[in-house]
Design a protein around this motif. Structure first.
Motif, short mmCIF file in Angstrom:
data_model
loop_
_atom_site.label_atom_id
_atom_site.label_comp_id
_atom_site.label_asym_id
_atom_site.label_seq_id
_atom_site.Cartn_x
_atom_site.Cartn_y
_atom_site.Cartn_z
N UNK A 122 -6.81 6.87 20.90
CA UNK A 122 -6.61 6.36 19.54
C UNK A 122 -7.91 5.95 18.87
N UNK A 123 -8.77 5.29 19.62
CA UNK A 123 -10.08 4.89 19.07
C UNK A 123 -10.90 6.13 18.71
N UNK A 124 -10.85 7.14 19.58
CA UNK A 124 -11.57 8.38 19.32
C UNK A 124 -11.04 9.06 18.05
N UNK A 125 -9.72 9.15 17.90
CA UNK A 125 -9.14 9.75 16.70
C UNK A 125 -9.53 8.97 15.45
N UNK A 126 -9.48 7.65 15.54
CA UNK A 126 -9.87 6.84 14.40
C UNK A 126 -11.34 7.10 14.01
N UNK A 127 -12.20 7.17 15.01
CA UNK A 127 -13.62 7.42 14.75
C UNK A 127 -13.84 8.78 14.10
N UNK A 128 -13.15 9.79 14.60
CA UNK A 128 -13.26 11.13 14.01
C UNK A 128 -12.78 11.10 12.56
N UNK A 129 -11.68 10.42 12.30
CA UNK A 129 -11.16 10.33 10.93
C UNK A 129 -12.12 9.63 9.99
N UNK A 130 -12.68 8.51 10.42
CA UNK A 130 -13.63 7.79 9.57
C UNK A 130 -14.90 8.62 9.37
N UNK A 132 -7.44 9.30 10.84
CA UNK A 132 -7.73 7.88 11.10
C UNK A 132 -6.43 7.07 11.20
N UNK A 133 -5.46 7.36 10.35
CA UNK A 133 -4.18 6.67 10.42
C UNK A 133 -3.45 6.94 11.72
N UNK A 134 -3.49 8.20 12.16
CA UNK A 134 -2.90 8.55 13.45
C UNK A 134 -3.61 7.81 14.57
N UNK A 135 -4.93 7.73 14.48
CA UNK A 135 -5.70 7.00 15.48
C UNK A 135 -5.32 5.54 15.55
N UNK A 143 -0.35 1.60 19.88
CA UNK A 143 0.57 1.88 20.98
C UNK A 143 -0.07 1.57 22.33
N UNK A 144 -1.29 2.04 22.53
CA UNK A 144 -1.99 1.77 23.79
C UNK A 144 -2.23 0.29 24.01
#
Length: 88
Positions: free
Chosen positions: A27-35, A62-65, A71-72
């Protein structure tokens, strides 16, 4: 839901904290990619529809992240919740 059912669900979640941490990290990785995508669109692309589509895609990622990270984190907290409320 009754107390036993909640307890059983929490025990099944809390048994594998490594998996919960992996979900958190993804999730953190997805958020970082989105930002990063949003910042790339803002600073590197000329104003156009493509720029807006990049920013929109970055917002979705980023929202998915954020949701995956939440959740995690909640899964990681399940063990602490068990110990506090059920003395396990």
């Amino acid at each position: 839901m009754d107390k036993q059912r909640i307890r059983k669900t929490l025990v099944s979640i809390a048994r594998n904290p490594q998996q919960s941490f992996q979900i958190f990290v993804v999730g953190v990785f997805l958020f970082s990619i989105g930002v990063g995508t949003i910042l790339y669109a803002e600073h590197r692309l000329i104003p156009s529809v493509t720029r807006e589509l990049f920013a929109f895609a970055g917002t979705l990622v980023a929202g998915t992240g954020v949701l995956v990270t939440l959740t995690g984190y909640l899964r990681l907290c399940a063990g602490r919740f068990l110990k506090f409320f059920f003395d396990e």
